[in-house]
Design an enzyme around this catalytic site. Structure first.
Site, mmCIF file in Angstrom:
data_model
loop_
_atom_site.group_PDB
_atom_site.id
_atom_site.type_symbol
_atom_site.label_atom_id
_atom_site.label_comp_id
_atom_site.label_asym_id
_atom_site.label_seq_id
_atom_site.Cartn_x
_atom_site.Cartn_y
_atom_site.Cartn_z
ATOM 1 N N ARG A 172 0.596 -1.283 -0.171
ATOM 2 C CA ARG A 172 0.100 0.024 0.024
ATOM 3 C C ARG A 172 0.954 1.191 0.049
ATOM 4 N NH1 ARG A 172 0.287 3.922 2.907
ATOM 5 N NH2 ARG A 172 0.327 2.690 4.905
ATOM 6 N N GLU A 191 3.609 9.902 8.499
ATOM 7 C CA GLU A 191 2.710 10.973 7.960
ATOM 8 C C GLU A 191 1.598 11.304 8.917
ATOM 9 O OE1 GLU A 191 0.964 10.140 4.329
ATOM 10 O OE2 GLU A 191 2.423 8.579 3.738
#
Length: 387
Positions: A94, A367
């Site tokens: 991913r 992130e």
């Protein structure tokens, strides 16, 4: 490995279109048939199966929620479902698609010139060119505004100096989206591979995201032509827009890892006998399984609503923060509980849960850490910044 048919306790498929379900099934089949049989080998070796990239590109999974330039132009729920199924395979898979789509293709598509879009986006959509995103520095992660990387004008060129670390695909990328301070303000650039002064290397000996390339690159008087600047990528807001796009994908992706762990734990518990009965018949095990599917269902509702908002252009960064914080943190706990249900077998690469658990330790950090997203939400509801 038991056949996987998803996790849907509240019949949320009723809210999905036939196309959304078909796209999900296509990626689900690819992950089950092409990726899962080889991921343990690559995880142990610390490698990524690059031979799958042409098929991933042919399926239209790279830049899939972008319009034009050979991109698939899917809606944001379809993009989320793709990220969910890819991370059911592995966070590294991913991450590859997420970085390529949201952190590299998105800034070119959003902030780039027409020439830049035509040059890079079709090849990136096909997987012929791979990108990386250079924002994080050795001393500046949660505080990107403090970055030390600089860009200086030199005639018709720019000269970049600095270091970026913990960069997915660094060392193998054909181009890097680099964020540097130009005249004191953050600015985005495209730095092609093999540019003199661009030195990339892989970070070895990782205990997480092993089926993914993670590295750093150093910019030493790295001179790039003036047409490498992303003209509209000016200010920290531009970089954060990229992160918001990627974080949205992670909201869905973490669900995929959680669902993989739950599915594995459920089937293991039904087959593993203790004291003459399956351990799934024991109250404590059922309690764990019930908690897992309840949290997954709550995460699905959260992701679906965020997707609806994003499709209508109403999604806000603090809402994405809630999704990233909740779904990744919960997925990590689900992986740990799944490993517990599997007992000693849970540490074997014959099973998935510990691989997902180790990966999610990184996803919980990158992130935007769990705590940083909590502070973003806290500022929104109180009006007071606590960072």
């Amino acid at each position: 490995m038991q056949p996987y048919d998803g996790v849907d306790f509240l019949q949320l498929d009723d809210f999905l279109s036939d196309q959304e379900k078909q796209i999900r099934q296509t990626v689900r089949t690819f992950v089950s048939e092409k990726f899962l049989p080889i991921v343990a080998k690559h995880y142990q070796a610390g490698t990524f199966p690059w031979n799958l990239i042409p098929e991933i590109g042919e399926m239209g999974l790279l830049g899939c929620n972008l319009q034009g330039y050979d991109c698939a132009g899917l809606n944001h729920i379809e993009y989320g479902l793709i990220m969910m199924e890819l991370e059911r395979g592995d966070s590294g898979l991913r991450s590859l698609a997420s970085v390529q789509t949201s952190l590299c293709m998105y800034p070119i598509h959003t902030f780039g010139t027409e020439d830049q879009k035509k040059k890079w986006l079709p090849a990136m959509a096909r997987g012929e060119k791979i990108g990386c995103f250079g924002l994080t520095e050795p001393d500046f992660g949660s505080n990107p505004s403090g970055m030390l990387t600089t860009a200086v004008r030199k005639g018709k060129s720019f000269v970049l100096n600095g270091t970026k670390r913990w960069i997915t695909n660094a060392g193998v990328a054909d181009l890097s989206i680099v964020w540097a301070k130009l005249d004191g303000e953050i600015q985005g650039f495209i730095v092609p591979k093999n540019t003199p002064g661009y030195i990339a290397k892989e970070i070895p000996n990782k205990l997480s995201l092993r089926a993914s390339v993670t590295g750093e690159f150093i910019l030493e008087n790295c001179e790039i032509p003036a047409d490498c600047i992303l003209p509209e990528a000016r200010g920290l807001k531009a970089a954060l827009m990229c992160l918001s796009s990627a974080r949205y994908g992670i909201v869905w992706g973490a669900l995929g890892a959680a669902m993989a762990c739950y599915h594995e734990a459920l089937h293991y518990a039904k087959e593993r006998e203790m004291f003459g009965v399956p351990i799934a018949q024991k109250q404590l095990v059922q309690s764990k399984l019930v908690w897992m599917i309840t949290e997954i269902t709550k995460g699905q509702l959260l992701a679906l609503r965020l997707g609806q908002l994003k499709n209508t252009g109403k999604l806000k960064p603090h809402q994405i923060s809630m999704g990233k914080m909740n779904n990744v943190g919960t997925a990590l706990e689900i992986a740990r509980v799944a490993r517990d249900i599997l007992g000693a077998n849970g540490i074997s690469d014959e099973y998935q849960c510990m691989r997902h658990m180790c990966n999610l330790e990184s996803v919980n950090t990158y992130e935007g850490t769990y705590d940083i997203h909590k502070l973003i939400i806290g500022e929104k509801i109180t009006g007071l910044a606590a960072y």
